[in-house]
Design an enzyme around this catalytic site. Structure first.
Site, PDB file in Angstrom:
ATOM      1  N   ASP A  56      -2.095  -1.645  -4.057  1.00  0.00           N
ATOM      2  CA  ASP A  56      -2.547  -0.474  -4.818  1.00  0.00           C
ATOM      3  C   ASP A  56      -1.458  -0.011  -5.780  1.00  0.00           C
ATOM      4  OD1 ASP A  56      -0.722   0.760  -3.123  1.00  0.00           O
ATOM      5  OD2 ASP A  56      -2.225   1.927  -2.028  1.00  0.00           O
ATOM      6  N   LEU A  80       0.859  -1.193   0.000  1.00  0.00           N
ATOM      7  CA  LEU A  80       0.000   0.000   0.000  1.00  0.00           C
ATOM      8  C   LEU A  80       0.886   1.230   0.000  1.00  0.00           C
ATOM      9  CD1 LEU A  80      -2.533  -0.621   2.929  1.00  0.00           C
ATOM     10  CD2 LEU A  80      -3.083  -0.597   0.485  1.00  0.00           C
ATOM     11  N   HIS A  81       0.623   2.163  -0.890  1.00  0.00           N
ATOM     12  CA  HIS A  81       1.330   3.446  -0.775  1.00  0.00           C
ATOM     13  C   HIS A  81       0.599   4.602  -1.440  1.00  0.00           C
ATOM     14  CE1 HIS A  81       2.731   2.216  -4.781  1.00  0.00           C
ATOM     15  NE2 HIS A  81       2.954   3.499  -5.015  1.00  0.00           N
ATOM     16  N   ARG A  82      -0.567   4.348  -2.056  1.00  0.00           N
ATOM     17  CA  ARG A  82      -1.292   5.456  -2.694  1.00  0.00           C
ATOM     18  C   ARG A  82      -1.745   6.446  -1.632  1.00  0.00           C
ATOM     19  NH1 ARG A  82       0.596   5.511  -7.002  1.00  0.00           N
ATOM     20  NH2 ARG A  82       0.725   3.500  -7.981  1.00  0.00           N
ATOM     21  N   ARG A 110       6.269   5.935   3.083  1.00  0.00           N
ATOM     22  CA  ARG A 110       5.089   6.803   3.279  1.00  0.00           C
ATOM     23  C   ARG A 110       4.095   6.114   4.217  1.00  0.00           C
ATOM     24  NH1 ARG A 110       1.918  10.593   0.450  1.00  0.00           N
ATOM     25  NH2 ARG A 110       3.300  10.717  -1.335  1.00  0.00           N
TER      26      ARG A 110
END
Ligand code: UD1
Ligand code: UDP
Length: 387
Positions: A296, A220-222, A255
């Site tokens: 994502d 996940l990083h969006r 992030r």
């Protein structure tokens, strides 16, 4: 004359793409290529490890721009890249993907005036030719920073290299002239296929204490998924339900790690295996042996398609629709019901890869063949005038 190319990379997914392109460019006698690393990603596990594992040349030029807001990062890359253009005077600037480094360097190059104009067969030029690899992808989600980068990069590029047919349709609809557009396939898959044997020897499964086929893999990083604490909490609570049925390996993007810390969110280590980002070979091995991938990421949707591993995409849209229509990707959205339904569907999916057209390991060769065809008669106009 030889043609000078500046090839730009700044982030983890850029390195994967540029590895294939640099190899083919280096082998072609027409080109003198330099690699520019913007420094958008700088941690060893997001940057240095890719250069070592993918046997990439050390960057010729490092801009060391680091992190920042969109405007400040983009502006700083432009400012530093303009100085490189001044020193290097390239005929071609090659950019890949959809990150801030992509747009910043394309835009700086598109407005740069070279000391020596040249003729490249399509007419005379006083600006570098901008070539974009992975052109034409569109999520139609204007809230996604990458969508802005994609559209603007394509708008200022002279040569548009397309990875899947949806890109051809998008560019045609937007009015890109057909002479600019080349359907070459996917350079991500060039690197994947070249790395599979190396990845097979990785000991990452043992290191993490998981068995082949007995875990799910999450990334996940969006910003839309991780920057809002409520959205992140909701997503992780659904994924935690899945973790109670199938242990989840979760390499944390910086992030995301920061957002988890800020929201004081923790995940039960009896069903979650959290790690820092892992190297490319380790990640390919983790994908290959996963029961399901939940992500994502853009590149991971593509890699799972070719590996034949079911992929649940934790987004409402994808700019890579061929991974759904021909591949193993299921677009789940971000609601609990959508994700659980997609997870069940993915678990029941038979494994097996099917490569979309030109996802065959030869996309970079096609890019370089097109560039060579376009640029083979390049000559400096100053030589013509004096000669
Ligand atoms: C960027 C790209 C995204 C791509 C992703 C791949 C943009 C707008 N976003 O997102 O499209 O999918 O890379 O991973 O270009 N950080 C570190 N170490 C690093 C780099 C970043 O700790 O080496 C942290 C910093 O706190 C930084 C944050 O991560 O502020 C975000 O980095 P940034 O490059 O701005 O965006 P990504 O989320 O990595
Ligand atoms: N990747 C990796 N280690 C990880 C996570 C991802 O090597 O811990 C690789 C993955 O195989 C793919 C690329 O990084 O090639 C995707 O990068 P990311 O998801 O950060 O960016 P996106 O593709 O979404 O732009």
């Amino acid at each position: 004359m030889s043609v000078k190319v500046l090839c730009v990379a700044g982030t983890r997914p850029n390195f994967v793409k540029v590895a294939a392109l640099m190899r083919c460019l280096a082998e072609h006698p027409l080109f003198r290529t330099k690699l520019v690393h913007t420094g958008q990603h700088y941690d060893a596990d997001l940057s240095g490890i890719f250069f070592r594992q993918l046997r990439m040349p050390v960057p010729d030029i490092e801009l060391e721009v680091g992190s920042g807001s969109h405007a400040s990062q983009t502006a700083e890359i432009m400012r530093r890249f303009e100085a490189v253009l001044e020193d290097e005077q390239p005929q071609v600037v090659l950019v890949v993907g959809d990150v801030n480094s992509t747009l910043a360097c394309a835009l700086a190059a598109a407005k740069f005036s070279l000391r020596e104009p040249f003729d490249w067969g399509r007419g005379s030029r006083s600006r570098p030719i901008v070539a974009h690899v992975e052109a034409g992808l569109r999520s139609f989600d204007e809230d996604m920073p990458e969508e802005v980068n994609r559209k603007l990069t394509d708008a200022v590029s002279d040569l548009l290299f397309v990875s899947e047919r949806s890109g051809l349709a998008n560019l045609a609809r937007e009015g890109s002239s057909r002479e600019k557009v080349f359907f070459v396939g996917n350079v991500v898959i060039d690197t994947l296929l070249a790395a599979r044997a190396g990845a097979a020897t990785s000991g990452i499964l043992d290191d993490l204490g998981v068995g082949a086929g007995a875990y799910g893999l999450v990334t996940l990083h969006r910003p839309s998924n991780v920057d809002d604490p409520g959205a992140l909490r909701g997503l992780l609570s659904t994924l935690d339900e899945i973790a109670s049925r199938l242990p989840l390996v979760f390499p944390l993007h910086p992030r995301t790690r920061r957002r988890l810390e800020e929201a004081s969110l923790s995940l039960d280590p009896s069903r979650w295996k959290l790690t820092p980002p892992v190297g490319y070979l380790e990640f390919v091995r983790l994908q290959s042996e996963a029961r399901v991938v939940l992500t994502d990421s853009g590149g991971i949707q593509e890699e799972t398609t070719v590996l034949g591993v079911p992929c649940v995409t934790l987004r409402a849209n994808t700019e890579r629709p061929v991974t759904v229509s021909e591949g193993t990707n299921i677009l789940a959205g971000t609601s609990r019901d959508g994700i659980l339904r997609a997870f069940d569907e993915a678990r029941g999916m038979p494994r097996g890869g099917r490569a979309p057209t030109f996802w065959d390991g030869k996309a970079a060769e096609r890019v370089v063949a097109v560039l060579a065809g376009e640029l083979r008669d390049t000559r400096l106009l100053s030589l013509e005038a004096t000669g």
